[in-house]
Write a protein that holds these residues in place. Structure first.
Motif, short mmCIF file in Angstrom:
data_model
loop_
_atom_site.label_atom_id
_atom_site.label_comp_id
_atom_site.label_asym_id
_atom_site.label_seq_id
_atom_site.Cartn_x
_atom_site.Cartn_y
_atom_site.Cartn_z
N ARG A 186 22.45 123.99 -16.67
CA ARG A 186 23.26 123.22 -17.61
C ARG A 186 23.27 121.73 -17.25
NH1 ARG A 186 29.03 126.20 -17.72
NH2 ARG A 186 28.78 125.81 -15.47
N GLU A 187 23.23 120.88 -18.28
CA GLU A 187 23.38 119.44 -18.12
C GLU A 187 24.21 118.90 -19.27
OE1 GLU A 187 22.40 117.98 -15.47
OE2 GLU A 187 20.86 119.32 -14.65
N THR A 188 24.82 117.75 -19.09
CA THR A 188 25.54 117.11 -20.18
C THR A 188 24.55 116.33 -21.05
OG1 THR A 188 25.95 115.02 -19.03
CG2 THR A 188 27.55 116.80 -18.70
N GLY A 189 25.00 115.94 -22.23
CA GLY A 189 24.21 115.02 -23.04
C GLY A 189 24.42 113.60 -22.55
N THR B 250 33.25 118.46 -18.84
CA THR B 250 33.03 119.84 -18.40
C THR B 250 34.31 120.32 -17.71
OG1 THR B 250 32.14 119.18 -16.24
CG2 THR B 250 30.58 119.31 -18.08
N ASP B 251 34.24 121.44 -17.01
CA ASP B 251 35.45 122.01 -16.40
C ASP B 251 36.02 121.15 -15.28
OD1 ASP B 251 35.44 124.13 -18.11
OD2 ASP B 251 34.48 125.53 -16.71
N THR B 252 35.17 120.43 -14.53
CA THR B 252 35.65 119.65 -13.39
C THR B 252 35.14 118.22 -13.47
OG1 THR B 252 33.78 120.20 -11.96
CG2 THR B 252 35.66 121.69 -11.91
N HIS B 253 35.88 117.32 -12.86
CA HIS B 253 35.49 115.91 -12.77
C HIS B 253 34.58 115.69 -11.57
CE1 HIS B 253 39.22 114.26 -15.13
NE2 HIS B 253 38.61 115.24 -15.76
N VAL B 254 33.82 114.62 -11.61
CA VAL B 254 33.13 114.13 -10.42
C VAL B 254 34.13 113.29 -9.64
CG1 VAL B 254 31.30 112.63 -9.54
CG2 VAL B 254 30.84 114.15 -11.47
N GLU B 255 34.28 113.60 -8.36
CA GLU B 255 35.22 112.87 -7.50
C GLU B 255 34.42 112.00 -6.55
OE1 GLU B 255 38.22 113.24 -8.31
OE2 GLU B 255 38.22 115.16 -9.39
N TYR C 123 24.69 121.09 -13.87
CA TYR C 123 24.90 119.64 -13.95
C TYR C 123 24.34 118.90 -12.72
CZ TYR C 123 28.09 121.58 -17.35
OH TYR C 123 28.62 122.31 -18.37
N VAL C 124 23.26 119.43 -12.15
CA VAL C 124 22.68 118.82 -10.95
C VAL C 124 22.09 117.45 -11.28
CG1 VAL C 124 20.87 119.04 -9.20
CG2 VAL C 124 22.24 121.03 -9.83
N ARG C 125 21.26 117.37 -12.32
CA ARG C 125 20.64 116.09 -12.67
C ARG C 125 21.68 115.12 -13.24
NH1 ARG C 125 16.94 116.20 -9.17
NH2 ARG C 125 15.50 117.98 -9.39
N THR C 126 22.66 115.65 -13.96
CA THR C 126 23.74 114.79 -14.45
C THR C 126 24.47 114.13 -13.29
OG1 THR C 126 24.07 116.20 -16.40
CG2 THR C 126 25.89 114.76 -15.78
N PHE C 127 24.81 114.93 -12.28
CA PHE C 127 25.49 114.41 -11.10
C PHE C 127 24.61 113.39 -10.37
CE2 PHE C 127 26.15 114.83 -6.47
CZ PHE C 127 27.47 114.41 -6.37
N GLU C 128 23.33 113.70 -10.24
CA GLU C 128 22.42 112.79 -9.54
C GLU C 128 22.32 111.45 -10.27
OE1 GLU C 128 17.65 112.52 -8.68
OE2 GLU C 128 18.60 114.49 -8.48
N ARG C 129 22.18 111.50 -11.59
CA ARG C 129 22.08 110.25 -12.36
C ARG C 129 23.37 109.44 -12.27
NH1 ARG C 129 22.07 110.45 -17.37
NH2 ARG C 129 22.44 112.68 -17.78
#
Length: 444
Positions: free
Chosen positions: A83-86, A125-130, A215-221
């Protein structure tokens, strides 16, 4: 990135949805109803801000009534991991003395603390990036080790931990690690994916976390965008020279070494080097080490004095200080594995030891000449032997390949024109261990 769950035990050949359970209940034993990720943030602050607890955080709201149990349904872990975000809009982040940009589904929450600034970025998504912006230099490996240890083995079953990226941003390295884990619940196994990123800036290191499957690539970007765009009024002075090499085990990035040539207020030059390695012991654990050295260089490029430190597992493997005395004699003192060491030595050549700057300059001169060369010298490497210098040979053959030999280790590859490592392979058999230059600026 989709990862197979090695060793996972499935209930009825199915994994239940990760929404069945939440991180705070796993990490802190809280009642249902807390926001996902809240416990992770509190624990992270306690570990890395030195709070000894969550006293610096805002009080938690009273938990809402527990929701009705989610129905058990077939769960495709590979699909969830992919899964990734738009596309999300970039947003400005500002604190007292810094600014940055990061994309998000809404405005980020920015909360200054005593030793850091905490940022919570929604992805929709369900959780935020902290994320956490610190005000002092940190040991990269130790920070990541502390975050990994949030996965309490008494409560979760780690299926796989792997570093997946090492890159350079604003002249400092960044490390990305992910941990796939399983949690027992009344409805079966729930899956989680903790993603960690750390930017090892000398003055303002930044750590980011996201605890949600996919959301691995989303997090990385997002993390890379934050690292690249960060601007601070209290940034560390730029070094005269800097380079970073990345260490890989086959194709997996497992560490970095960044070296800076700095000039202090008195005009003296220092060679400051720091490294971190994340070597897989097995699919479920990493052996993590940090090393740092700070060497004062005399006008001739030789070692005048220095400090070398190596740590792993929260403990110092060694801390050694070295200084020039008289008649080419050096004195060393410190601790190795908890035992005090002290003594003196005189290099075999009866000359002061060459610093990394002097060694690179000598090799750069040899590289300009055609044909082979053979440079032999002694170098101080406390991780190999803190009591005396080590014999090192730099040999270029007729093909142009350079072999570096010390003790029983051989590295074969190429040097950059400035005499620093460009690309080397360590001859120790499979798996292949390589060193590759990733960034350089300045002149020695």
């Amino acid at each position: 990135m989709a990862l197979a769950i090695q060793g996972a035990r499935l209930d009825g050949d199915q994994l239940c949805s990760p929404n069945v359970t939440s991180w705070p209940r796993r990490a802190r034993g809280c009642a249902p109803g807390y926001a996902r990720g809240a416990g992770l943030v509190a624990l992270s602050l306690a570990l890395l801000a030195g709070c000894g607890g969550t006293g610096g955080a805002a009080p938690a709201e009273s938990p809402a009534p527990a929701p009705a149990p989610a129905a058990k349904e077939p769960f495709d872990i590979e699909e969830a991991l992919a899964r990734e975000t738009g596309e999300l809009p970039a947003r400005e982040l500002r604190a007292a003395d810094w600014s940055a940009r990061a994309f998000g589904a809404g405005e980020a929450k920015i909360e200054p603390k005593e030793k850091l600034v905490a940022i919570s970025i929604p992805l929709g998504t369900d959780t935020h990036v902290e994320c956490f912006v610190y005000n002092t230099m940190l040991d990269s490996g130790e920070v990541i080790r502390n975050f990994i240890e949030l996965l309490d083995p008494a409560k979760v079953e780690v299926a796989r931990i792997v570093p997946w990226e090492v890159s350079v941003h604003r002249e400092s390295p960044a490390v990305f690690v992910q941990a796939l884990y399983l949690v027992p619940t009344a409805g079966g196994k729930a899956a989680g994916l903790l993603k960690i990123a750390l930017h090892a800036d000398r003055a303002r290191p930044i750590a980011c976390l996201h605890d949600e499957v996919g959301y691995v690539r989303t997090f990385e970007r997002l993390a890379k965008g934050l690292f690249d765009s960060f601007e601070s009024k209290s940034a560390a002075p730029k070094p005269e020279y800097t380079d970073t090499v990345i260490l890989r085990l086959d194709k997996v990035p497992i560490g970095f070494e960044t070296s800076d040539l700095l000039k202090d207020e008195g005009g003296q030059r220092r060679w400051f080097s720091r490294s971190a390695t994340f070597i897989p012991r097995d699919p479920r654990s990493l052996h993590i080490e940090d090393e740092a050295s700070n060497v004062l260089i005399d006008p001739q490029g030789q070692i005048k004095e220095g400090v070398w430190i190596e740590t792993s597992g929260g403990k110092a493997n060694h801390r050694i200080e070295l200084s020039q005395k008289k008649n080419f004699e050096y004195e060393y003192s410190g601790e190795v594995e908890g035992k005090k060491v002290q003594g003196t030595f005189t290099p075999a050549a009866k000359a002061w030891l060459a610093s990394p700057v002097a060694t690179a300059s000598a090799l750069a001169r040899l590289l300009k000449k055609k044909g082979s060369f053979d440079l032999k010298q002694q170098e101080y490497m406390p991780s190999v032997d803190p009591t005396k210098p080590v014999d090192v040979q730099y040999l270029r053959d007729a093909s142009g390949a350079v072999t570096v030999s010390l003790k029983t280790m051989r590295l074969v590859g190429s040097l950059a024109p400035d005499g620093r490592p460009e690309a080397f392979e360590i001859s120790a058999g499979p798996p292949k261990l390589t060193i590759q230059r990733a960034y350089v600026r300045g002149k020695l």
